[in-house]
Design a protein around this motif. Structure first.
Motif, PDB file in Angstrom:
ATOM      1  N   HIS A 105     -42.862   1.001   9.208  1.00  0.00           N
ATOM      2  CA  HIS A 105     -42.312   2.356   9.170  1.00  0.00           C
ATOM      3  C   HIS A 105     -42.126   2.893   7.750  1.00  0.00           C
ATOM      4  O   HIS A 105     -41.348   3.843   7.553  1.00  0.00           O
ATOM      5  N   GLY A 106     -42.799   2.305   6.772  1.00  0.00           N
ATOM      6  CA  GLY A 106     -42.586   2.663   5.377  1.00  0.00           C
ATOM      7  C   GLY A 106     -42.820   4.126   5.068  1.00  0.00           C
ATOM      8  O   GLY A 106     -42.037   4.751   4.339  1.00  0.00           O
ATOM      9  N   ARG A 107     -43.856   4.709   5.634  1.00  0.00           N
ATOM     10  CA  ARG A 107     -44.170   6.110   5.329  1.00  0.00           C
ATOM     11  C   ARG A 107     -43.068   7.040   5.819  1.00  0.00           C
ATOM     12  O   ARG A 107     -42.618   7.929   5.099  1.00  0.00           O
ATOM     13  N   LYS A 108     -42.644   6.841   7.074  1.00  0.00           N
ATOM     14  CA  LYS A 108     -41.576   7.679   7.618  1.00  0.00           C
ATOM     15  C   LYS A 108     -40.270   7.444   6.867  1.00  0.00           C
ATOM     16  O   LYS A 108     -39.492   8.379   6.641  1.00  0.00           O
ATOM     17  N   THR A 109     -40.025   6.191   6.473  1.00  0.00           N
ATOM     18  CA  THR A 109     -38.784   5.853   5.771  1.00  0.00           C
ATOM     19  C   THR A 109     -38.712   6.568   4.425  1.00  0.00           C
ATOM     20  O   THR A 109     -37.668   7.116   4.053  1.00  0.00           O
ATOM     21  N   VAL A 110     -39.807   6.568   3.685  1.00  0.00           N
ATOM     22  CA  VAL A 110     -39.823   7.230   2.375  1.00  0.00           C
ATOM     23  C   VAL A 110     -39.688   8.740   2.549  1.00  0.00           C
ATOM     24  O   VAL A 110     -38.909   9.392   1.837  1.00  0.00           O
ATOM     25  N   PHE A 111     -40.417   9.308   3.502  1.00  0.00           N
ATOM     26  CA  PHE A 111     -40.392  10.762   3.705  1.00  0.00           C
ATOM     27  C   PHE A 111     -39.002  11.251   4.130  1.00  0.00           C
ATOM     28  O   PHE A 111     -38.407  12.118   3.483  1.00  0.00           O
ATOM     29  N   PHE A 112     -38.475  10.678   5.222  1.00  0.00           N
ATOM     30  CA  PHE A 112     -37.177  11.133   5.725  1.00  0.00           C
ATOM     31  C   PHE A 112     -36.027  10.630   4.852  1.00  0.00           C
ATOM     32  O   PHE A 112     -34.967  11.264   4.798  1.00  0.00           O
ATOM     33  N   PRO A 117     -28.475  11.654   2.178  1.00  0.00           N
ATOM     34  CA  PRO A 117     -27.631  11.340   1.024  1.00  0.00           C
ATOM     35  C   PRO A 117     -27.520   9.838   0.806  1.00  0.00           C
ATOM     36  O   PRO A 117     -27.547   9.058   1.745  1.00  0.00           O
ATOM     37  N   ILE A 118     -27.383   9.434  -0.422  1.00  0.00           N
ATOM     38  CA  ILE A 118     -27.275   8.037  -0.866  1.00  0.00           C
ATOM     39  C   ILE A 118     -28.632   7.353  -0.842  1.00  0.00           C
ATOM     40  O   ILE A 118     -29.088   6.789  -1.839  1.00  0.00           O
ATOM     41  N   PHE A 119     -29.322   7.383   0.319  1.00  0.00           N
ATOM     42  CA  PHE A 119     -30.605   6.707   0.445  1.00  0.00           C
ATOM     43  C   PHE A 119     -31.724   7.444  -0.286  1.00  0.00           C
ATOM     44  O   PHE A 119     -32.796   6.879  -0.491  1.00  0.00           O
ATOM     45  N   ARG A 120     -31.483   8.695  -0.653  1.00  0.00           N
ATOM     46  CA  ARG A 120     -32.514   9.489  -1.326  1.00  0.00           C
ATOM     47  C   ARG A 120     -33.082   8.754  -2.544  1.00  0.00           C
ATOM     48  O   ARG A 120     -34.284   8.757  -2.787  1.00  0.00           O
ATOM     49  N   SER A 121     -32.196   8.149  -3.308  1.00  0.00           N
ATOM     50  CA  SER A 121     -32.629   7.429  -4.510  1.00  0.00           C
ATOM     51  C   SER A 121     -33.055   6.017  -4.179  1.00  0.00           C
ATOM     52  O   SER A 121     -34.108   5.546  -4.630  1.00  0.00           O
ATOM     53  N   LEU A 122     -32.248   5.325  -3.383  1.00  0.00           N
ATOM     54  CA  LEU A 122     -32.459   3.899  -3.144  1.00  0.00           C
ATOM     55  C   LEU A 122     -33.772   3.590  -2.448  1.00  0.00           C
ATOM     56  O   LEU A 122     -34.345   2.523  -2.658  1.00  0.00           O
ATOM     57  N   LEU A 140     -45.540  11.531  -0.195  1.00  0.00           N
ATOM     58  CA  LEU A 140     -44.394  11.543   0.712  1.00  0.00           C
ATOM     59  C   LEU A 140     -43.115  11.944  -0.011  1.00  0.00           C
ATOM     60  O   LEU A 140     -42.290  12.688   0.526  1.00  0.00           O
ATOM     61  N   THR A 141     -42.954  11.450  -1.233  1.00  0.00           N
ATOM     62  CA  THR A 141     -41.770  11.790  -2.020  1.00  0.00           C
ATOM     63  C   THR A 141     -41.753  13.276  -2.365  1.00  0.00           C
ATOM     64  O   THR A 141     -40.710  13.935  -2.266  1.00  0.00           O
ATOM     65  N   THR A 142     -42.907  13.806  -2.759  1.00  0.00           N
ATOM     66  CA  THR A 142     -42.997  15.226  -3.094  1.00  0.00           C
ATOM     67  C   THR A 142     -42.711  16.090  -1.869  1.00  0.00           C
ATOM     68  O   THR A 142     -41.941  17.064  -1.953  1.00  0.00           O
ATOM     69  N   ALA A 143     -43.296  15.736  -0.734  1.00  0.00           N
ATOM     70  CA  ALA A 143     -43.104  16.521   0.494  1.00  0.00           C
ATOM     71  C   ALA A 143     -41.641  16.500   0.931  1.00  0.00           C
ATOM     72  O   ALA A 143     -41.044  17.550   1.222  1.00  0.00           O
ATOM     73  N   GLY A 144     -41.048  15.304   0.993  1.00  0.00           N
ATOM     74  CA  GLY A 144     -39.647  15.191   1.415  1.00  0.00           C
ATOM     75  C   GLY A 144     -38.702  15.883   0.446  1.00  0.00           C
ATOM     76  O   GLY A 144     -37.761  16.569   0.859  1.00  0.00           O
ATOM     77  N   SER A 145     -38.950  15.720  -0.844  1.00  0.00           N
ATOM     78  CA  SER A 145     -38.098  16.331  -1.861  1.00  0.00           C
ATOM     79  C   SER A 145     -38.211  17.851  -1.841  1.00  0.00           C
ATOM     80  O   SER A 145     -37.209  18.556  -2.024  1.00  0.00           O
ATOM     81  N   LEU A 146     -39.421  18.359  -1.625  1.00  0.00           N
ATOM     82  CA  LEU A 146     -39.622  19.810  -1.590  1.00  0.00           C
ATOM     83  C   LEU A 146     -38.827  20.442  -0.448  1.00  0.00           C
ATOM     84  O   LEU A 146     -38.194  21.492  -0.623  1.00  0.00           O
ATOM     85  N   ILE A 147     -38.822  19.781   0.712  1.00  0.00           N
ATOM     86  CA  ILE A 147     -38.062  20.299   1.854  1.00  0.00           C
ATOM     87  C   ILE A 147     -36.562  20.297   1.541  1.00  0.00           C
ATOM     88  O   ILE A 147     -35.868  21.299   1.718  1.00  0.00           O
TER      89      ILE A 147
END
Length: 205
Positions: A105-112, A117-122, A140-147
């Motif tokens: 589930h790595g892709r979904k985990t990084v995106f969501f 909060p808290i997990f955003r960085s970790l 994935l980081t760019t997409a999740g962060s942009l949202i």
């Protein structure tokens, strides 16, 4: 903190907001829930361009996440296992289960994860440990962060002088996340202590 952020944005403009978000990834006490709405409010006053704010804050998110990705990559699987072996109540199998979960589930985990909060960085650290392909991690980081950034910047933009209300409401969600993490840790410790007691009883028999 707010005064420092205002000064940073006044001096550097939208890149200042991006720098603050990059630092937020490395120093969680600098919350994005404050930086982003404040940047949106500043844009609403015409002191920064709204599009520039969205671009630079997302860029800052990616830069900060990338730094933590490389921390995980440099740490590596073997060091993580070695550290886990020295921790009380932690088993090597715990790390292996975490690895298996991340592989599935790595892709979904990084995106969501970029929107929690808290997990955003970790979340960037295990991605580095598992050496998730860098292009995929960046996407994935760019997409999740942009949202995430767009929601909070626009909230500050639309709320204007009341931008600080965003922090108040998001703080409730953050406290819920912290509470769930603490509960999970307590359950984990309780289960491990119970397993130890059973092991000692079985050994005596």
């Amino acid at each position: 903190m707010t005064d420092w952020l205002v000064g940073l944005m006044e001096t550097l403009g939208a890149p200042g907001a991006g720098l603050a978000i990059a630092l937020e990834n490395l120093f969680p006490p600098l919350p994005s829930e404050v930086v982003l709405p404040l940047a949106g409010f500043t844009a609403s006053r015409g002191e920064m361009d709204l599009l520039d704010v969205l671009v630079f804050t997302t860029l800052g998110s990616v830069v900060g996440a990338l730094a933590l990705y490389w921390v995980g990559a440099l740490l590596g699987r073997e060091r993580v296992l070695a550290l886990a072996a020295k921790l009380p109540l932690v088993k090597t199998s715990d790390i292996e289960k975490t690895e298996a979960f991340f592989q599935r589930h790595g892709r979904k985990t990084v995106f969501f994860g970029r929107m929690i909060p808290i997990f955003r960085s970790l979340i960037s650290i295990p991605a580095g440990v598992e050496r998730m392909p860098l292009p995929m991690f960046l996407f994935l980081t760019t997409a999740g962060s942009l949202i995430w950034n767009t929601i909070f910047v626009m909230a500050g933009y639309l709320l204007g002088e009341q931008w600080h209300l965003v922090e108040t409401y998001v703080g409730v969600g953050t406290n819920v996340v912290i509470g769930l993490v603490v509960l999970a840790v307590l359950v984990f410790v309780g289960v491990r202590l119970a397993e130890r007691r059973k092991g000692r009883h079985a050994a005596r028999r």
